[in-house]
Design a protein around this motif. Structure first.
Motif, PDB file in Angstrom:
ATOM      1  N   ALA A   1       2.766  20.742  -6.819  1.00  0.00           N
ATOM      2  CA  ALA A   1       3.090  19.909  -7.977  1.00  0.00           C
ATOM      3  C   ALA A   1       2.540  18.500  -7.755  1.00  0.00           C
ATOM      4  N   PRO A   2       2.084  17.830  -8.816  1.00  0.00           N
ATOM      5  CA  PRO A   2       1.481  16.499  -8.676  1.00  0.00           C
ATOM      6  C   PRO A   2       2.354  15.495  -7.917  1.00  0.00           C
ATOM      7  N   ALA A   3       3.663  15.522  -8.174  1.00  0.00           N
ATOM      8  CA  ALA A   3       4.544  14.566  -7.486  1.00  0.00           C
ATOM      9  C   ALA A   3       4.545  14.816  -5.978  1.00  0.00           C
ATOM     10  N   LEU A   4       4.544  16.096  -5.582  1.00  0.00           N
ATOM     11  CA  LEU A   4       4.505  16.426  -4.157  1.00  0.00           C
ATOM     12  C   LEU A   4       3.186  15.998  -3.536  1.00  0.00           C
ATOM     13  N   MET A   5       2.094  16.183  -4.254  1.00  0.00           N
ATOM     14  CA  MET A   5       0.783  15.809  -3.745  1.00  0.00           C
ATOM     15  C   MET A   5       0.689  14.292  -3.556  1.00  0.00           C
ATOM     16  N   ARG A   6       1.245  13.537  -4.514  1.00  0.00           N
ATOM     17  CA  ARG A   6       1.229  12.078  -4.376  1.00  0.00           C
ATOM     18  C   ARG A   6       2.056  11.630  -3.182  1.00  0.00           C
ATOM     19  N   GLN A   7       3.235  12.242  -3.020  1.00  0.00           N
ATOM     20  CA  GLN A   7       4.086  11.887  -1.879  1.00  0.00           C
ATOM     21  C   GLN A   7       3.384  12.215  -0.570  1.00  0.00           C
ATOM     22  N   GLU A   8       2.749  13.369  -0.504  1.00  0.00           N
ATOM     23  CA  GLU A   8       2.056  13.775   0.715  1.00  0.00           C
ATOM     24  C   GLU A   8       0.908  12.819   1.033  1.00  0.00           C
ATOM     25  N   GLY A   9       0.134  12.421  -0.008  1.00  0.00           N
ATOM     26  CA  GLY A   9      -0.958  11.479   0.220  1.00  0.00           C
ATOM     27  C   GLY A   9      -0.460  10.147   0.742  1.00  0.00           C
ATOM     28  N   THR A  10       0.642   9.640   0.177  1.00  0.00           N
ATOM     29  CA  THR A  10       1.235   8.380   0.642  1.00  0.00           C
ATOM     30  C   THR A  10       1.681   8.498   2.088  1.00  0.00           C
ATOM     31  N   PHE A  11       2.293   9.619   2.424  1.00  0.00           N
ATOM     32  CA  PHE A  11       2.791   9.847   3.780  1.00  0.00           C
ATOM     33  C   PHE A  11       1.648   9.869   4.791  1.00  0.00           C
ATOM     34  N   ILE A  12       0.584  10.626   4.520  1.00  0.00           N
ATOM     35  CA  ILE A  12      -0.530  10.739   5.460  1.00  0.00           C
ATOM     36  C   ILE A  12      -1.218   9.390   5.641  1.00  0.00           C
ATOM     37  N   ARG A  13      -1.443   8.670   4.538  1.00  0.00           N
ATOM     38  CA  ARG A  13      -2.100   7.361   4.643  1.00  0.00           C
ATOM     39  C   ARG A  13      -1.241   6.372   5.421  1.00  0.00           C
ATOM     40  N   LEU A  14       0.076   6.423   5.221  1.00  0.00           N
ATOM     41  CA  LEU A  14       0.971   5.513   5.934  1.00  0.00           C
ATOM     42  C   LEU A  14       1.018   5.845   7.424  1.00  0.00           C
ATOM     43  N   LEU A  15       0.975   7.139   7.749  1.00  0.00           N
ATOM     44  CA  LEU A  15       0.931   7.540   9.160  1.00  0.00           C
ATOM     45  C   LEU A  15      -0.248   6.897   9.881  1.00  0.00           C
ATOM     46  N   GLU A  16      -1.386   6.885   9.221  1.00  0.00           N
ATOM     47  CA  GLU A  16      -2.605   6.368   9.839  1.00  0.00           C
ATOM     48  C   GLU A  16      -2.559   4.853  10.053  1.00  0.00           C
TER      49      GLU A  16
END
Length: 259
Positions: free
Chosen positions: A217-232
């Protein structure tokens, strides 16, 4: 003449009453609270492990056949600091009774909650004193700290409960697992991911992440993208008093997780 004498008598009486009713100076600084200060230390020449937490407690120890009643406590995240660890406890005097016995105790626990050092003697506090300076409270070693180089982040996976202050989507599962091979892995809420990491004390660097390509779902994809970028962007980690993990990015944003 008689009238003047009566006036003088009345004036004198008024002055006496005024003097009797004038407020007296009373100390107020120590009447309401008691401050107990000191520092925790130990004799061993051993560094406190990363993620350790110190705790100082003021307790009512009046009853020998009952558990001590905690009056107040202070929790101190070590965050790379070493002993001596200064502390300051402030308590409302209404909670203290002159004829009861009170004592200060201290502990240091590692990131998993294992007790490393503790006080083993009574450090009494006078409840009617204006202030109490305990000096150095020397603790004894209970168990050995983890071997040097062992990371408090490794082991069971961490379940993320907040990403950058925005929480997480209900029923989505975001996890982090730090491997002992220098790589972390987990789920971003939709896809699995992995990335290299390096750890030096509380300094943490996470490399570019690689994730699977499943669509959600788009909301999950946005959350996942934010999470991965923040990890880095993570530069360090902290541990909370209750064992939680906080990954801190360069701009101050945080990822909060618990086991």
């Amino acid at each position: 003449m008689k009238y003047v004498v009566q006036l003088l008598v009345i004036a004198g009486a008024a002055l006496v009453l005024s003097a009797c009713s004038a407020p007296t100076d009373r100390p107020t600084t120590s009447a309401e609270t008691l401050t107990v200060r000191g520092a925790l230390t130990y004799r061993e020449r051993i560094a406190v492990p990363p993620g350790s937490v110190a705790e100082v407690t003021l307790s009512d120890v009046s009853l020998a056949d009952a558990p001590a009643r905690v009056i107040t406590r202070q929790t101190i995240a070590m965050e790379g600091r070493q002993v001596p660890v200064p502390f300051s406890l402030t308590v409302d005097r209404a909670q203290l009774k002159p004829r009861m016995r009170y004592s200060v105790s201290g502990t240091i626990r590692d990131s998993r909650g294992n007790l490393l050092w503790t006080t083993d003697t009574m450090h009494s506090v006078d409840p009617v004193s204006p202030a109490s300076d305990m000096g150095a409270l020397t603790m004894v070693r209970v168990s050995a700290p983890p071997p040097t180089g062992t990371s408090p982040l490794q082991g069971a996976e961490w379940v993320v409960e907040d990403i950058g202050g925005g929480g997480i989507i209900d029923n989505s599962r975001v996890t982090i697992r730090f491997g002992n091979d220098g790589r972390l892995s987990g789920r971003g809420g939709c896809n699995s991911y992995g990335a290299p990491y390096t750890l030096d004390g509380n300094s943490l660097k996470i490399g570019r992440g690689v994730a699977t390509m499943m669509a959600c779902a788009p909301a999950l994809m946005r959350q996942e993208g934010t999470f991965i970028r923040l990890l880095e962007q993570v530069q360090r980690f902290d541990r909370t008093a209750d064992g939680g993990l906080v990954l801190v990015a360069a701009d101050g944003r945080r990822i909060v997780a618990r086991r």
